[in-house]
Design a protein around this motif. Structure first.
Motif, PDB file in Angstrom:
ATOM      1  N   ARG A   3       0.844  -1.197   0.000  1.00 41.77           N
ATOM      2  CA  ARG A   3       0.000   0.000   0.000  1.00 41.77           C
ATOM      3  C   ARG A   3       0.881   1.250   0.000  1.00 41.77           C
ATOM      4  NH1 ARG A   3      -3.037  -0.076   4.647  1.00 41.77           N
ATOM      5  NH2 ARG A   3      -3.987  -2.008   3.928  1.00 41.77           N
ATOM      6  N   GLY A   4       1.987   1.179   0.755  1.00 39.99           N
ATOM      7  CA  GLY A   4       2.914   2.302   0.796  1.00 39.99           C
ATOM      8  C   GLY A   4       3.507   2.601  -0.572  1.00 39.99           C
ATOM      9  N   CYS A   5       3.632   1.590  -1.396  1.00 38.92           N
ATOM     10  CA  CYS A   5       4.171   1.755  -2.754  1.00 38.92           C
ATOM     11  C   CYS A   5       3.071   1.984  -3.780  1.00 38.92           C
ATOM     12  CB  CYS A   5       4.978   0.520  -3.156  1.00 38.92           C
ATOM     13  SG  CYS A   5       6.488   0.296  -2.219  1.00 38.92           S
ATOM     14  N   GLY A   6       1.842   2.136  -3.295  1.00 41.04           N
ATOM     15  CA  GLY A   6       0.734   2.375  -4.221  1.00 41.04           C
ATOM     16  C   GLY A   6       0.408   1.167  -5.075  1.00 41.04           C
ATOM     17  N   LEU A   7       0.694  -0.036  -4.569  1.00 40.53           N
ATOM     18  CA  LEU A   7       0.468  -1.248  -5.378  1.00 40.53           C
ATOM     19  C   LEU A   7      -0.832  -1.953  -5.013  1.00 40.53           C
ATOM     20  CD1 LEU A   7       4.137  -2.494  -5.423  1.00 40.53           C
ATOM     21  CD2 LEU A   7       2.791  -1.849  -7.414  1.00 40.53           C
ATOM     22  N   ILE A   8      -1.421  -1.580  -3.870  1.00 39.28           N
ATOM     23  CA  ILE A   8      -2.783  -2.033  -3.555  1.00 39.28           C
ATOM     24  C   ILE A   8      -3.529  -0.845  -2.992  1.00 39.28           C
ATOM     25  CG2 ILE A   8      -2.237  -4.468  -3.150  1.00 39.28           C
ATOM     26  CD1 ILE A   8      -2.102  -3.880  -0.177  1.00 39.28           C
ATOM     27  N   LYS A   9      -4.834  -0.947  -2.963  1.00 38.65           N
ATOM     28  CA  LYS A   9      -5.627   0.197  -2.518  1.00 38.65           C
ATOM     29  C   LYS A   9      -5.754   0.265  -0.988  1.00 38.65           C
ATOM     30  CE  LYS A   9      -9.614   0.639  -1.675  1.00 38.65           C
ATOM     31  NZ  LYS A   9      -9.114   1.317  -0.468  1.00 38.65           N
TER      32      LYS A   9
END
Lengths: 211, 211
Positions: free
Chosen positions: A205-211
Motif C-alpha cells: 500500500r505504501g508503494c501504491g500497489l494495492i488500494k
DNA sequence: GTCTATATGCTGATAGAC
DNA sequence: GTCTATCAGCATATAGAC
C-alpha cells in the motif's frame, strides 16, 4: 579397504566434523561475540576436544571466516532474488515472504551478519562494496523503471530496499525482544504468516500497489 | 577551601571522569563487543590510566551496566513518546522523525542496544518484560482506537510499532553497510531529511493516512 | 585521587603420545 | 585422526606507594 574408500571415509568424517563445529561456532559467536566465544566453548558445544577444533580449522579466525561464508551462502540461497518478470507487486510480495521465512527459520544467520555490520563490518567490507552495492543498484534500477512506467508510486528505490531488509530481518535479530513483548515462548506458523501479511499489506500500500 | 567546596570540586572531577569513561566504554563495547573491549582499551580511549577506570567503576561489568543504563536513558529522552492528542498522522510522523534523527545523531546508542538484544538480552530481560511490554500495549491500544474510529487502516498495531522501530534504527545499526552501498563517507542533513520523508511517506500511506 | 607493580586465571595455540 | 599436557601471552583485578 581400498585407498579410495579410505579417502571417502575420512572425507566424511572431516565433512561431518566441520559441519558440527561450524554449527556450534555460529551459536557461540552469536551468544558471546567473536572475542567472547572461546575455542573451548565451541568445543564444548560441539562435544569435541578443543584440540580437534584446532586440528580442523587451524585457528579461531579461520573458524569465524568459515562461519561467515557458510552463513551468507545459505542466506542468499534461501532468499533468492527479486524476480522482475511478474511486475512490482508480485516481486515485492515474494521477496518479503522469502525474507520473513528465512528470518524465522534461521535467525542465527541474520544475527551473526547483523553483529558483523554493527561492529563496522571488519570482515565484510568487500562484500558490501562489491557484491551488495551492485545488487542494490541493479534492483534500484528495476524499481525505477516500474516507477517511470507508472506501475508503482514514486518512492526512493534504494531506501525501499533498506526498508524491506530492516523490517524483515528485525524478526530474526530482535527475536528475543519480540518474544518477550508478545509474551510468547516460541513463534508458530501463524505468527510467520501474520508478519508476512502485515508487511506486504503496509509496504505494498505504501508503494501504491494495492488500494 | 571549605569542606563543601572540596566535595563539590571532587564531585565535578568524579562526574567528568565518569562521563569520559562511559563515552569511551560505549565506543569500545560497540567496536569490540563486551569481551573484546578490554579495560585497557577503554582507558586508552578515555586517555586515563587503567587503574583509574577501575577506581571509578570497580570492575568491567559495572562499566557495562552503567553504559547500558546511561544509553537507554539518553535514547528514551531523545525520542520522547507517541503523542495521542493530534491524531494518528501527526503522531506517527513525529515519532518516525524523532527516531530517525536519534539514529543519525547517536548511532552508537542504538548499536549497543541492538547487540545486547541480538545476544539474547542477558542484561535487559527485565527491561523488555516490564517497561517495554507495557509501553507497547499502551500504544497498541491507542492505535486500535484510531482503527476502530476509522481514522486509519486496519493494520496490526504491535507489528506497526515493530516496523517503525526496525526501519528507523536500521540507519543507526547498519550505518556501515548503508554508507558503503551508497558510496558515501558520511551522512548529511539532507540524507536525514530524505529518510524521514521516505519513511513517513511509505508508512503513512501504508496505514491509509495519506493518499 | 592517581598510578606502578603484580597476583591470578584463562586464552589461543602447539607438541607429541596414542 | 584423536587427545593430553603444556606454554607463552594477555585479561581482570588488587595492593600499596605517592
Amino acid at each position: 579397504m581400498t585407498s579410495a574408500n579410505q579417502v571417502k571415509k575420512n572425507g566424511n568424517i572431516r565433512a561431518k566434523s566441520q559441519v558440527k563445529i561450524l554449527t556450534a561456532a555460529r551459536t557461540e559467536f552469536v551468544l558471546q561475540g567473536y572475542r567472547g566465544a572461546t575455542v573451548q566453548s565451541i568445543a564444548d558445544r560441539a562435544e569435541m576436544p578443543k584440540a580437534n577444533i584446532l586440528y580442523y580449522f587451524k585457528n579461531k579466525e579461520n573458524i569465524y571466516h568459515a562461519v561467515l561464508e557458510h552463513t551468507l551462502e545459505m542466506w542468499d540461497e534461501g532468499i533468492g532474488d527479486i524476480e522482475a518478470d511478474k511486475g512490482p507487486k508480485v516481486a515485492i510480495e515474494k521477496f518479503i515472504e522469502a525474507k520473513v521465512r528465512m528470518s524465522f527459520k534461521h535467525p542465527e544467520a541474520s544475527k551473526i551478519y547483523a553483529m558483523e555490520i554493527i561492529q563496522g563490518a571488519p570482515h565484510l567490507k568487500d562484500y558490501a562494496r562489491t557484491y551488495q552495492r551492485q545488487w542494490v543498484r541493479e534492483k534500484a534500477k528495476l524499481f525505477q523503471q516500474w516507477i517511470d512506467n507508472g506501475e508503482m508510486a514514486n518512492v526512493d528505490p534504494v531506501h525501499l530496499i533498506f526498508l524491506i531488509w530492516s523490517a524483515t530481518q528485525h524478526y530474526a535479530d530482535f527475536e528475543t525482544q519480540i518474544l518477550t513483548i508478545m509474551n510468547r515462548a516460541d513463534f508458530e506458523e501463524d505468527d510467520v504468516q501474520q508478519v508476512i501479511t502485515f508487511l506486504c499489506d503496509i509496504i505494498l500500500r505504501g508503494c501504491g500497489l494495492i488500494k
